[in-house]
Design an enzyme around this catalytic site. Sequence first.
Site, short mmCIF file in Angstrom:
data_model
loop_
_atom_site.label_atom_id
_atom_site.label_comp_id
_atom_site.label_asym_id
_atom_site.label_seq_id
_atom_site.Cartn_x
_atom_site.Cartn_y
_atom_site.Cartn_z
N ASP A 67 0.83 -1.20 0.00
CA ASP A 67 0.00 0.00 0.00
C ASP A 67 0.87 1.25 0.00
O ASP A 67 2.09 1.17 0.16
CB ASP A 67 -0.95 0.00 1.21
CG ASP A 67 -0.22 -0.12 2.54
OD1 ASP A 67 1.03 -0.16 2.55
OD2 ASP A 67 -0.89 -0.19 3.57
N ASN A 136 -8.01 0.40 13.31
CA ASN A 136 -9.43 0.18 12.94
C ASN A 136 -9.62 -1.19 12.28
O ASN A 136 -10.67 -1.46 11.72
CB ASN A 136 -9.89 1.29 11.99
CG ASN A 136 -9.07 1.33 10.71
OD1 ASN A 136 -8.15 0.52 10.53
ND2 ASN A 136 -9.38 2.25 9.82
N HIS A 138 -7.80 -2.35 9.73
CA HIS A 138 -7.50 -2.41 8.30
C HIS A 138 -6.27 -3.29 8.02
O HIS A 138 -5.43 -3.50 8.89
CB HIS A 138 -7.36 -1.01 7.67
CG HIS A 138 -6.12 -0.25 7.99
ND1 HIS A 138 -6.06 1.13 7.93
CD2 HIS A 138 -4.86 -0.64 8.35
CE1 HIS A 138 -4.84 1.53 8.23
NE2 HIS A 138 -4.10 0.48 8.48
N GLU A 143 -9.95 -0.46 4.29
CA GLU A 143 -10.61 0.12 5.45
C GLU A 143 -11.90 -0.63 5.78
O GLU A 143 -12.44 -1.35 4.92
CB GLU A 143 -10.93 1.60 5.16
CG GLU A 143 -9.70 2.47 4.90
CD GLU A 143 -8.94 2.84 6.16
OE1 GLU A 143 -8.74 1.97 7.04
OE2 GLU A 143 -8.52 4.01 6.27
C1 GLP Z 1 -0.68 1.37 8.30
C2 GLP Z 1 -0.51 0.70 6.93
C3 GLP Z 1 -0.50 -0.79 7.04
C4 GLP Z 1 0.21 -1.17 8.30
C5 GLP Z 1 -0.72 -0.83 9.45
C6 GLP Z 1 -0.13 -1.04 10.82
O1 GLP Z 1 -1.46 2.48 8.22
N1 GLP Z 1 -1.46 1.10 5.95
O2 GLP Z 1 0.08 -1.39 5.90
O3 GLP Z 1 0.51 -2.53 8.30
O4 GLP Z 1 -1.22 0.50 9.29
O5 GLP Z 1 0.95 -0.18 11.03
P1 GLP Z 1 1.90 -0.28 12.30
O6 GLP Z 1 2.70 -1.53 12.15
O7 GLP Z 1 2.77 0.97 12.22
O8 GLP Z 1 1.04 -0.30 13.50
#
Ligand code: GLP
Length: 243
Positions: A67, A136, A138, A143
């Site tokens: 992403d 959330n 995702h 989302e």
């Molecule tokens: C982000 C990204 C995801 C990521 C997730 C968790 O916003 N879009 O690809 O895996 O949220 O992130 P983190 O590991 O910093 O908690």
Amino acid sequence: MNLKIYENYESLSHGAANQIIEVVRQKPCAVLCLAAGDTPRLAYTLMVNMAKTEGIDFANCTFIGLDEWLGISPVNEGSCHHFLRRHIFEPLSISNDKIHLFDALTEDPQGECRKMDKTIIENKGIDLMLVGIGMNGHIGFNEPAGSFQAYSHVVELDETSRTVGQKYFREQTTLTSGITLGLGHMLEARQVILVANGSKKADIIRRTIEEDVTPLLPASLIRNHVDAYVILDKEAGSLLTPR
Ligand code: GLP
């Protein structure tokens, strides 16, 4: 779905790194989709170290981006692009022709999505997808209330993602939309690993594993995958019903 709960972030990261290495050991030309984010950062450092000390060559692997924040330059430190280059591609000296990331500055995001879907098909699918989980629920930027069947698409980010996403940026940054692989890609990946650590993820992990599988909680779909691993530290697993 396999659930593994490690003592702490370090041991979780070792576990995740070992699992990535094992995939590449068995299939040196593996197609890997590795998420950016705070959670897998240490796992990637350990993976790079193991690759060097154990002579595991990632040069023939293909890397697919999960992403990206739409409109954010790849040189911005908060971009997924920058993260992956710094923590994986540069230390492993991966050549550019093996790297397929979303162009977040494109004037044709839909075309960019079609291009990514085609790239995945041409590479005969993803062998290993390692994902984090958003606050959330995702996955990537899938989302809540999105489609379980989706492939690459552009997403309007919800309020949680816009706010939490600020943590990756040095300065306050306007985050409105993202471009992401779809949950269809996750279901079709040969193996999926979801990593989460810390008590802040405990409730969303409990809901992911113990409540209904629903598009309202995109990560819950991992439970329908035939070869999925949820890898947690004790804190992230602290609200799960003891088995
Ligand atoms: C982000 C990204 C995801 C990521 C997730 C968790 O916003 N879009 O690809 O895996 O949220 O992130 P983190 O590991 O910093 O908690």
